[in-house]
Design an enzyme around this catalytic site. Structure first.
Site, short mmCIF file in Angstrom:
data_model
loop_
_atom_site.label_atom_id
_atom_site.label_comp_id
_atom_site.label_asym_id
_atom_site.label_seq_id
_atom_site.Cartn_x
_atom_site.Cartn_y
_atom_site.Cartn_z
N ASN A 1 0.47 9.80 -4.04
CA ASN A 1 1.53 8.89 -3.67
C ASN A 1 2.90 9.38 -4.15
O ASN A 1 3.10 10.57 -4.36
CB ASN A 1 1.22 7.45 -4.08
CG ASN A 1 1.84 6.46 -3.09
OD1 ASN A 1 3.03 6.19 -3.15
ND2 ASN A 1 1.05 5.96 -2.17
N ARG A 2 3.84 8.45 -4.33
CA ARG A 2 5.24 8.85 -4.46
C ARG A 2 5.76 8.90 -5.89
O ARG A 2 5.34 8.10 -6.73
CB ARG A 2 6.13 7.89 -3.66
CG ARG A 2 5.91 8.01 -2.18
CD ARG A 2 6.63 6.94 -1.38
NE ARG A 2 6.38 7.13 0.04
CZ ARG A 2 5.22 6.82 0.63
NH1 ARG A 2 4.23 6.28 -0.07
NH2 ARG A 2 5.05 7.06 1.91
N HIS B 1 2.66 12.89 -2.49
CA HIS B 1 1.36 13.59 -2.51
C HIS B 1 1.43 15.04 -3.00
O HIS B 1 0.87 15.95 -2.38
CB HIS B 1 0.74 13.53 -1.12
CG HIS B 1 0.32 12.15 -0.69
ND1 HIS B 1 -0.06 11.17 -1.57
CD2 HIS B 1 0.22 11.58 0.56
CE1 HIS B 1 -0.39 10.08 -0.90
NE2 HIS B 1 -0.22 10.28 0.38
N HIS C 1 -7.86 11.53 0.31
CA HIS C 1 -7.14 10.81 1.36
C HIS C 1 -7.94 10.70 2.66
O HIS C 1 -7.42 10.98 3.74
CB HIS C 1 -5.78 11.48 1.60
CG HIS C 1 -4.71 10.55 2.03
ND1 HIS C 1 -4.88 9.64 3.05
CD2 HIS C 1 -3.44 10.37 1.58
CE1 HIS C 1 -3.76 8.95 3.21
NE2 HIS C 1 -2.87 9.37 2.32
N ASP D 1 0.51 -0.74 3.04
CA ASP D 1 0.66 0.57 2.40
C ASP D 1 1.03 0.26 0.95
O ASP D 1 2.12 0.54 0.51
CB ASP D 1 1.73 1.40 3.11
CG ASP D 1 1.73 2.85 2.66
OD1 ASP D 1 0.97 3.19 1.73
OD2 ASP D 1 2.50 3.65 3.25
N GLN E 1 -4.82 2.30 -3.27
CA GLN E 1 -3.81 2.19 -2.22
C GLN E 1 -4.50 1.81 -0.93
O GLN E 1 -5.37 2.54 -0.44
CB GLN E 1 -3.09 3.55 -2.05
CG GLN E 1 -1.92 3.54 -1.07
CD GLN E 1 -0.62 3.08 -1.70
OE1 GLN E 1 -0.52 2.94 -2.94
NE2 GLN E 1 0.39 2.84 -0.90
N GLU F 1 -7.33 4.63 -1.28
CA GLU F 1 -7.10 5.77 -2.16
C GLU F 1 -7.10 5.27 -3.60
O GLU F 1 -6.17 4.59 -4.03
CB GLU F 1 -5.74 6.40 -1.84
CG GLU F 1 -5.60 6.86 -0.40
CD GLU F 1 -4.14 6.88 0.06
OE1 GLU F 1 -3.34 7.62 -0.52
OE2 GLU F 1 -3.80 6.12 0.98
#
Ligand code: GLA
Length: 382
Positions: free
Chosen positions: A110-111, A136, A210, A282, A319, A347
């Site tokens: 993720n971010r 990612h 993922h 999301d 996630q 995830e």
């Protein structure tokens, strides 16, 4: 003397042959197998995939490029197998795998906001590959590298073990990170993924897989009627760039509450600021955990096929991503066009952007420590 020796040798032979026969009779028939097949080449070397099949006929194909799960076939309530993960027929598709279909994600799932964080007073700068943020693992994350692969078998099932050493400074992350990801296919139609990592400098790690699931079978429409349960009372709301605000917010009374099994599509278009930002789900859910072992994170049930997926994990978060960025521009397996909501992802992970949120569970890994996490995808029917 001579005759006596011959008799002794004869008796010994008879007894060892009998022992062998008994051993064979008492050991269960092994029907699970691993096969290796060539899938193409990348500049770093040959790409192979490994097909693991258990005695119930479930099979999983995973390749050394990105550690990608290429296919995963499980039976429906009538015993008919379908491939329940999105992907491509050929390696070419995976070399331009923008949605990260099936891949190992690292070093950070993720971010990370603005592609930076500070560790021990030193600022780490990462590639900004999603607007201003790092997504990612950056430009060439673990989904795009060639992993070393070994296969083995034990009484739990059959495994492929992927290893990769990410060099100090790779994609901006400090420390040489030795990573090991093990996929084990068990006899009870469970796929276990185990992640391990060690470092020689303090760093941050958050690994996941993922895979995009559609329990009707990939390419077979959307997942909006799949019933989802998530074991989470809270989630981490995001800003307009999908970065957590830092708040752990209750899901109660919102369309983000999946404590009771609910169709994924039942409230996806509801008037809700968080759903509007992400164009669907999301979001990172804060799992209600009792301890540190494997615990049920969520359960998805597809009424038509009767296929059920349960996800167990040692991680604090998951996630839920409902394929909101899929827009029909990708043609996947067997010419199937993947439209919005063609799949869902669960995830398992530490929370996004944790290095910038001291109130989130820590993702810091120090020399001498071993990062360890485990997730099990359990398939059944009802
Ligand atoms: C994760 C993210 C999404 C998206 C997908 C990949 O699930 O949370 O926003 O980036 O990966 O497309």
């Amino acid at each position: 003397m001579k005759t006596r020796n011959i008799i002794i040798i004869f008796l010994a032979l008879v007894s060892s042959v009998t022992t062998l026969a008994l051993l064979q009779a008492s050991s269960p028939q092994r029907k699970h197998v691993i096969k290796k097949q060539a899938f193409g080449t990348v500049p770093e070397g040959p790409v192979d995939f490994y097909i693991m099949t258990n005695s119930r006929g479930m099979d999983v194909r995973a390749m050394n490029y990105g550690g990608i799960i290429v296919s995963l076939r499980v039976p429906d309530k009538k015993g008919v197998l379908a491939d329940v993960v999105l992907g491509f027929d050929a390696l070419d598709g995976y070399l331009n795998n923008k949605p990260y279909f099936g891949a190992i994600i690292g070093r950070y799932a993720n971010r990370i906001a603005n592609g930076k964080f500070t560790l021990n007073g030193v600022e780490c700068r990462l590639a900004r590959n999603h607007g201003m943020n790092s997504l990612h693992g950056g430009l060439r994350g673990f989904d795009k590298v060639l992993w070393h692969c070994e296969q083995f078998e034990n009484n739990q099932g059959i495994s492929v073990v992927f290893t990769y050493t990410s060099k100090d400074g790779e994609e901006g992350y400090p420390g040489n990170l030795k990573t090991k990801v093990t996929y084990t296919l068990m006899e009870q139609n469970e796929l276990q993924i185990e992640y391990e990592a060690t470092t020689d400098k303090v760093t941050s790690v958050n690994l996941t897989n993922h895979s995009y699931f559609n329990l009707k079978g990939e390419g077979n429409g959307d997942i909006l009627k799949h019933e989802l349960m998530l074991n989470a009372d809270r989630f981490t709301p995001v800003d307009s760039t999908l970065i957590p605000t830092g708040e752990l917010r209750s899901v109660a009374g919102t369309p983000i509450d999946f404590n009771k099994p609910t169709a994924i599509g039942a409230r996806i278009d509801a008037n809700n600021e968080q759903l509007a930002i992400a164009h669907g789900y999301d979001h990172n859910f804060v799992l209600d955990r009792k301890g540190t072992g494997l615990e049920l994170a969520g359960r998805v049930d597809e009424p038509q096929s009767g296929r059920v997926l349960e996800v167990y994990t040692t991680e604090p978060g998951v996630q839920l991503y409902t394929g909101n960025f899929l827009d029909g521009t990708i043609t996947g397996k067997h010419g199937h066009v993947y439209n919005k909501h063609a799949a869902f992802c669960l995830e398992t992970q530490h929370f996004p952007d944790s290095p910038n949120h001291p109130n989130f569970p820590s993702t810091i890994l120090k020399p001498g420590q071993t990062y360890h996490s485990r997730t099990v995808y359990k398939f059944s029917t009802e």
